[in-house]
Design a protein around this motif. Structure first.
Motif, PDB file in Angstrom:
ATOM      1  N   VAL A 209       0.840  -1.209   0.000  1.00  0.00           N
ATOM      2  CA  VAL A 209       0.000   0.000   0.000  1.00  0.00           C
ATOM      3  C   VAL A 209       0.868   1.249   0.000  1.00  0.00           C
ATOM      4  O   VAL A 209       0.572   2.219  -0.702  1.00  0.00           O
ATOM      5  N   CYS A 210       1.947   1.236   0.748  1.00  0.00           N
ATOM      6  CA  CYS A 210       2.854   2.390   0.787  1.00  0.00           C
ATOM      7  C   CYS A 210       3.417   2.679  -0.602  1.00  0.00           C
ATOM      8  O   CYS A 210       3.418   3.813  -1.066  1.00  0.00           O
ATOM      9  N   TYR A 211       3.927   1.630  -1.243  1.00  0.00           N
ATOM     10  CA  TYR A 211       4.504   1.813  -2.573  1.00  0.00           C
ATOM     11  C   TYR A 211       3.447   2.261  -3.578  1.00  0.00           C
ATOM     12  O   TYR A 211       3.677   3.185  -4.361  1.00  0.00           O
ATOM     13  N   ALA A 212       2.306   1.635  -3.569  1.00  0.00           N
ATOM     14  CA  ALA A 212       1.247   1.990  -4.520  1.00  0.00           C
ATOM     15  C   ALA A 212       0.771   3.423  -4.294  1.00  0.00           C
ATOM     16  O   ALA A 212       0.525   4.151  -5.262  1.00  0.00           O
ATOM     17  N   ALA A 213       0.641   3.839  -3.050  1.00  0.00           N
ATOM     18  CA  ALA A 213       0.200   5.211  -2.756  1.00  0.00           C
ATOM     19  C   ALA A 213       1.197   6.218  -3.309  1.00  0.00           C
ATOM     20  O   ALA A 213       0.801   7.221  -3.910  1.00  0.00           O
ATOM     21  N   MET A 214       2.475   5.954  -3.124  1.00  0.00           N
ATOM     22  CA  MET A 214       3.486   6.875  -3.627  1.00  0.00           C
ATOM     23  C   MET A 214       3.525   6.864  -5.151  1.00  0.00           C
ATOM     24  O   MET A 214       3.675   7.913  -5.770  1.00  0.00           O
ATOM     25  N   ILE A 215       3.338   5.699  -5.769  1.00  0.00           N
ATOM     26  CA  ILE A 215       3.382   5.629  -7.230  1.00  0.00           C
ATOM     27  C   ILE A 215       2.098   6.192  -7.842  1.00  0.00           C
ATOM     28  O   ILE A 215       2.142   7.080  -8.679  1.00  0.00           O
ATOM     29  N   ILE A 216       0.946   5.676  -7.412  1.00  0.00           N
ATOM     30  CA  ILE A 216      -0.339   6.099  -8.002  1.00  0.00           C
ATOM     31  C   ILE A 216      -0.656   7.539  -7.632  1.00  0.00           C
ATOM     32  O   ILE A 216      -0.791   8.411  -8.469  1.00  0.00           O
ATOM     33  N   MET A 217      -0.801   7.757  -6.344  1.00  0.00           N
ATOM     34  CA  MET A 217      -1.326   9.031  -5.885  1.00  0.00           C
ATOM     35  C   MET A 217      -0.268  10.113  -5.868  1.00  0.00           C
ATOM     36  O   MET A 217      -0.578  11.280  -5.996  1.00  0.00           O
ATOM     37  N   GLY A 218       0.959   9.720  -5.697  1.00  0.00           N
ATOM     38  CA  GLY A 218       2.018  10.704  -5.547  1.00  0.00           C
ATOM     39  C   GLY A 218       2.657  11.121  -6.849  1.00  0.00           C
ATOM     40  O   GLY A 218       2.262  12.095  -7.483  1.00  0.00           O
TER      41      GLY A 218
ATOM     42  N   VAL B 183       2.787   9.882  -9.919  1.00  0.00           N
ATOM     43  CA  VAL B 183       2.006   9.883 -11.151  1.00  0.00           C
ATOM     44  C   VAL B 183       1.067  11.088 -11.193  1.00  0.00           C
ATOM     45  O   VAL B 183       0.920  11.734 -12.221  1.00  0.00           O
ATOM     46  N   LYS B 184       0.469  11.408 -10.065  1.00  0.00           N
ATOM     47  CA  LYS B 184      -0.480  12.525 -10.009  1.00  0.00           C
ATOM     48  C   LYS B 184       0.172  13.847 -10.398  1.00  0.00           C
ATOM     49  O   LYS B 184      -0.456  14.689 -11.032  1.00  0.00           O
ATOM     50  N   VAL B 185       1.432  14.016 -10.016  1.00  0.00           N
ATOM     51  CA  VAL B 185       2.128  15.260 -10.357  1.00  0.00           C
ATOM     52  C   VAL B 185       3.008  15.096 -11.598  1.00  0.00           C
ATOM     53  O   VAL B 185       3.850  15.925 -11.889  1.00  0.00           O
ATOM     54  N   ARG B 186       2.780  13.982 -12.313  1.00  0.00           N
ATOM     55  CA  ARG B 186       3.430  13.708 -13.592  1.00  0.00           C
ATOM     56  C   ARG B 186       4.949  13.589 -13.484  1.00  0.00           C
ATOM     57  O   ARG B 186       5.675  13.966 -14.394  1.00  0.00           O
TER      58      ARG B 186
ATOM     59  N   PHE C 173       6.917  10.911 -13.720  1.00  0.00           N
ATOM     60  CA  PHE C 173       6.966   9.510 -14.086  1.00  0.00           C
ATOM     61  C   PHE C 173       8.332   8.886 -13.861  1.00  0.00           C
ATOM     62  O   PHE C 173       8.436   7.706 -13.533  1.00  0.00           O
ATOM     63  N   HIS C 174       9.390   9.675 -14.014  1.00  0.00           N
ATOM     64  CA  HIS C 174      10.737   9.130 -13.784  1.00  0.00           C
ATOM     65  C   HIS C 174      10.906   8.703 -12.322  1.00  0.00           C
ATOM     66  O   HIS C 174      11.521   7.679 -12.038  1.00  0.00           O
ATOM     67  N   LEU C 175      10.318   9.456 -11.383  1.00  0.00           N
ATOM     68  CA  LEU C 175      10.389   9.067  -9.979  1.00  0.00           C
ATOM     69  C   LEU C 175       9.477   7.879  -9.682  1.00  0.00           C
ATOM     70  O   LEU C 175       9.807   7.023  -8.861  1.00  0.00           O
ATOM     71  N   ALA C 176       8.334   7.827 -10.360  1.00  0.00           N
ATOM     72  CA  ALA C 176       7.434   6.682 -10.199  1.00  0.00           C
ATOM     73  C   ALA C 176       8.113   5.405 -10.667  1.00  0.00           C
ATOM     74  O   ALA C 176       8.057   4.370  -9.992  1.00  0.00           O
ATOM     75  N   GLU C 177       8.789   5.470 -11.814  1.00  0.00           N
ATOM     76  CA  GLU C 177       9.507   4.303 -12.324  1.00  0.00           C
ATOM     77  C   GLU C 177      10.642   3.892 -11.394  1.00  0.00           C
ATOM     78  O   GLU C 177      10.854   2.702 -11.151  1.00  0.00           O
ATOM     79  N   LYS C 178      11.361   4.867 -10.888  1.00  0.00           N
ATOM     80  CA  LYS C 178      12.475   4.579  -9.971  1.00  0.00           C
ATOM     81  C   LYS C 178      11.964   3.867  -8.725  1.00  0.00           C
ATOM     82  O   LYS C 178      12.529   2.855  -8.290  1.00  0.00           O
ATOM     83  N   LEU C 179      10.887   4.366  -8.168  1.00  0.00           N
ATOM     84  CA  LEU C 179      10.316   3.758  -6.968  1.00  0.00           C
ATOM     85  C   LEU C 179       9.767   2.365  -7.277  1.00  0.00           C
ATOM     86  O   LEU C 179       9.916   1.450  -6.482  1.00  0.00           O
ATOM     87  N   TYR C 180       9.178   2.212  -8.446  1.00  0.00           N
ATOM     88  CA  TYR C 180       8.680   0.901  -8.863  1.00  0.00           C
ATOM     89  C   TYR C 180       9.822  -0.116  -8.892  1.00  0.00           C
ATOM     90  O   TYR C 180       9.683  -1.241  -8.404  1.00  0.00           O
ATOM     91  N   LEU C 181      10.946   0.276  -9.426  1.00  0.00           N
ATOM     92  CA  LEU C 181      12.095  -0.634  -9.509  1.00  0.00           C
ATOM     93  C   LEU C 181      12.717  -0.906  -8.141  1.00  0.00           C
ATOM     94  O   LEU C 181      13.343  -1.947  -7.934  1.00  0.00           O
TER      95      LEU C 181
ATOM     96  N   LEU D 228       1.489   1.933 -12.047  1.00  0.00           N
ATOM     97  CA  LEU D 228       2.341   2.600 -13.029  1.00  0.00           C
ATOM     98  C   LEU D 228       1.654   2.650 -14.390  1.00  0.00           C
ATOM     99  O   LEU D 228       1.675   3.692 -15.065  1.00  0.00           O
ATOM    100  N   ILE D 229       1.035   1.566 -14.810  1.00  0.00           N
ATOM    101  CA  ILE D 229       0.327   1.539 -16.094  1.00  0.00           C
ATOM    102  C   ILE D 229      -0.817   2.564 -16.096  1.00  0.00           C
ATOM    103  O   ILE D 229      -0.971   3.304 -17.075  1.00  0.00           O
ATOM    104  N   ASN D 230      -1.574   2.632 -15.010  1.00  0.00           N
ATOM    105  CA  ASN D 230      -2.659   3.628 -14.929  1.00  0.00           C
ATOM    106  C   ASN D 230      -2.125   5.040 -15.042  1.00  0.00           C
ATOM    107  O   ASN D 230      -2.760   5.912 -15.619  1.00  0.00           O
ATOM    108  N   GLY D 231      -0.964   5.275 -14.483  1.00  0.00           N
ATOM    109  CA  GLY D 231      -0.370   6.594 -14.566  1.00  0.00           C
ATOM    110  C   GLY D 231      -0.018   6.988 -15.988  1.00  0.00           C
ATOM    111  O   GLY D 231      -0.209   8.128 -16.396  1.00  0.00           O
ATOM    112  N   TYR D 232       0.479   6.041 -16.746  1.00  0.00           N
ATOM    113  CA  TYR D 232       0.812   6.323 -18.149  1.00  0.00           C
ATOM    114  C   TYR D 232      -0.426   6.534 -19.004  1.00  0.00           C
ATOM    115  O   TYR D 232      -0.395   7.244 -19.983  1.00  0.00           O
TER     116      TYR D 232
END
Length: 82
Positions: A38-47, A49-52, A54-62, A77-81
């Motif tokens: 949930v922590c990771y998804a919140a930071m990726i989805i809501m965090g 990705v929301k502010v566009r 994407f490079h930080l979202a990908e980094k956190l995903y990895l 991540l896919i929803n963000g794209y």
């Protein structure tokens, strides 16, 4: 507090929802080490990705543990794209 992860998840979500303060949310995220999916998804989805950011979202995903990536973080991540 016996279940701290839930409290951290709530704080991360609150920072992002109220004014989209991703910087503060990421500080909270980094301040504890017992993270869950949930922590990771919140930071990726809501965090990020929301502010566009994407490079930080990908980094956190990895950086997320492999068992967290599918399906939750991958979908985030896919929803963000989209």
């Amino acid at each position: 507090m016996p279940e701290r992860t839930t409290a951290y998840n709530v704080m991360i979500s609150a920072y992002i929802r109220n004014g989209c303060n991703v910087t503060k949310a990421y500080e909270v995220f980094n301040s504890f080490h017992d993270r869950n999916v949930v922590c990771y998804a919140a930071m990726i989805i809501m965090g990020f990705v929301k502010v566009r950011k994407f490079h930080l979202a990908e980094k956190l995903y990895l950086e997320a543990p492999i068992e967290f990536r599918d399906p939750v973080c991958s979908n985030a991540l896919i929803n963000g794209y989209m």
